[in-house]
Design a protein around this motif. Structure first.
Motif, PDB file in Angstrom:
ATOM      1  N   SER A   1      -5.814  51.587   2.957  1.00  0.00           N
ATOM      2  CA  SER A   1      -5.751  51.760   4.406  1.00  0.00           C
ATOM      3  C   SER A   1      -4.357  52.172   4.848  1.00  0.00           C
ATOM      4  N   SER A   2      -4.291  52.756   6.041  1.00  0.00           N
ATOM      5  CA  SER A   2      -3.010  53.173   6.607  1.00  0.00           C
ATOM      6  C   SER A   2      -2.977  52.781   8.063  1.00  0.00           C
ATOM      7  N   GLY A   3      -2.047  51.893   8.402  1.00  0.00           N
ATOM      8  CA  GLY A   3      -1.906  51.484   9.790  1.00  0.00           C
ATOM      9  C   GLY A   3      -0.635  51.986  10.422  1.00  0.00           C
ATOM     10  N   ARG A   4       0.020  52.955   9.768  1.00  0.00           N
ATOM     11  CA  ARG A   4       1.279  53.510  10.254  1.00  0.00           C
ATOM     12  C   ARG A   4       2.284  52.379  10.503  1.00  0.00           C
TER      13      ARG A   4
ATOM     14  N   VAL B   1      14.297  51.749   6.143  1.00  0.00           N
ATOM     15  CA  VAL B   1      15.090  52.132   7.315  1.00  0.00           C
ATOM     16  C   VAL B   1      14.213  52.546   8.491  1.00  0.00           C
ATOM     17  N   THR B   2      12.903  52.408   8.363  1.00  0.00           N
ATOM     18  CA  THR B   2      11.982  52.721   9.460  1.00  0.00           C
ATOM     19  C   THR B   2      11.035  51.551   9.673  1.00  0.00           C
ATOM     20  N   PRO B   3      10.442  51.424  10.853  1.00  0.00           N
ATOM     21  CA  PRO B   3       9.462  50.360  11.087  1.00  0.00           C
ATOM     22  C   PRO B   3       8.283  50.422  10.113  1.00  0.00           C
ATOM     23  N   TYR B   4       7.828  51.639   9.806  1.00  0.00           N
ATOM     24  CA  TYR B   4       6.731  51.777   8.840  1.00  0.00           C
ATOM     25  C   TYR B   4       7.149  51.268   7.469  1.00  0.00           C
ATOM     26  N   GLY B   5       8.326  51.669   7.010  1.00  0.00           N
ATOM     27  CA  GLY B   5       8.809  51.211   5.718  1.00  0.00           C
ATOM     28  C   GLY B   5       8.982  49.702   5.681  1.00  0.00           C
ATOM     29  N   ALA B   6       9.456  49.134   6.782  1.00  0.00           N
ATOM     30  CA  ALA B   6       9.635  47.679   6.841  1.00  0.00           C
ATOM     31  C   ALA B   6       8.287  46.965   6.760  1.00  0.00           C
ATOM     32  N   ALA B   7       7.279  47.521   7.435  1.00  0.00           N
ATOM     33  CA  ALA B   7       5.949  46.914   7.394  1.00  0.00           C
ATOM     34  C   ALA B   7       5.358  46.979   5.985  1.00  0.00           C
ATOM     35  N   LYS B   8       5.513  48.123   5.314  1.00  0.00           N
ATOM     36  CA  LYS B   8       5.011  48.258   3.946  1.00  0.00           C
ATOM     37  C   LYS B   8       5.735  47.306   3.000  1.00  0.00           C
ATOM     38  N   ALA B   9       7.048  47.162   3.169  1.00  0.00           N
ATOM     39  CA  ALA B   9       7.822  46.257   2.318  1.00  0.00           C
ATOM     40  C   ALA B   9       7.401  44.804   2.545  1.00  0.00           C
TER      41      ALA B   9
END
Length: 275
Positions: free
Chosen positions: A70-73, A122-130
């Motif tokens: 899934s992808s929630g951006r 360094v982005t909100p998306y990257g932070a959520a994935k991490a």
């Protein structure tokens, strides 16, 4: 075996369904807004923000394997918290879990990243994935977290559609020459994910192609493959744009590749040879 594909209506999810059905496995898939077109799967609506619904779907399906494509951006509730809820349910019901993560968990500061590198988004998306990666492995240590890069197919991916629109002059924009990733073909990625799922792998793995290419170089490869005029593709520098995010992130997948039968082809190969 029953396989549950979370995000089955997406680009990667569709390919996962195709491959599991071809292997003769019972396939169930979820969607957020509308079911996909694959007729080989039974469909369930699922909002990963709803813990009760996650538990209900997991209980009803009785899957042996769950693949979260899934992808929630940048939606924290979907992209960070949702996969952890899913991992908790998978652990509760004794399901094997493979979660698809992203090279967006890295800043690009060191360029080359293997599985031992710690996320520094360094982005909100990257932070959520991490955050999802950390939470999943805390609640379900036997899960697989598979980081990947740009996913390309045979014409249907977001980047391929962009290249066609730019070449046709129907869309404004540019393909950056300083934005570098390691693209992977969707068929290779799906096969590798399922191979990891059916083995005894756990923890973090990288599944990206071996060729680091810029967005513009990839666009040229796609244009030549599809018979487009590559000279019509506009170029630019991400450094001159306002877009956030890393410039150069190269996932090193060699450690994972050594243990796979599936060959992760580079962009120069899959753009010039049939899948």
């Amino acid at each position: 075996m029953t396989v549950l594909v979370i995000g089955g209506s997406g680009f990667l999810g569709t390919e996962l369904i195709r491959q599991t059905a071809r292997a003769g496995q019972t396939t169930v898939a979820t969607y957020a807004t509308r079911p996909g077109t694959a007729s080989h799967a039974a469909w369930h609506q699922l909002d990963l923000r709803d813990p009760g619904r996650v538990d209900t779907v997991m209980a009803d399906v009785g899957a042996d394997l769950v693949v979260n494509a899934s992808s929630g951006r940048a939606d924290w509730a979907v992209t960070a918290q949702g996969p952890v809820r899913l991992a908790m349910a998978a652990a509760k019901y004794g399901c094997r879990l493979v979660h698809v993560s992203s090279d967006a968990v890295f800043s690009g500061a060191r360029v080359h990243y293997d599985e031992s590198c710690l996320p520094d988004p360094v982005t909100p998306y990257g932070a959520a994935k991490a955050a999802a990666e950390t939470g999943i492995l805390l609640v379900h240590p036997q899960a697989v977290v598979a980081r990947t890069s740009l996913i390309i197919g045979d014409g249907a991916s977001v980047h391929e559609r962009l290249v066609h629109e730019l070449a046709a002059g129907t869309r404004d924009g540019a393909l950056f020459t300083d934005d570098i990733r390691c693209p992977v073909h969707v068929a290779d990625l799906a096969a590798a994910l399922l191979e990891l799922a059916h083995g005894d792998a756990a923890g973090v793995h990288h599944l990206a192609g071996p060729d680091p290419v810029s967005r513009h170089e990839l666009g040229i490869l796609i244009a030549k493959r599809d018979g487009l005029d590559a000279s019509r593709l506009p170029t630019g520098l991400r450094a001159h744009s306002t877009l956030p995010g890393p410039f150069d992130v190269r996932l090193d997948s060699r450690a994972t590749q050594r243990n796979l039968r599936t060959k992760l082809r580079g962009a120069h190969q899959f753009c010039t040879a049939p899948a």
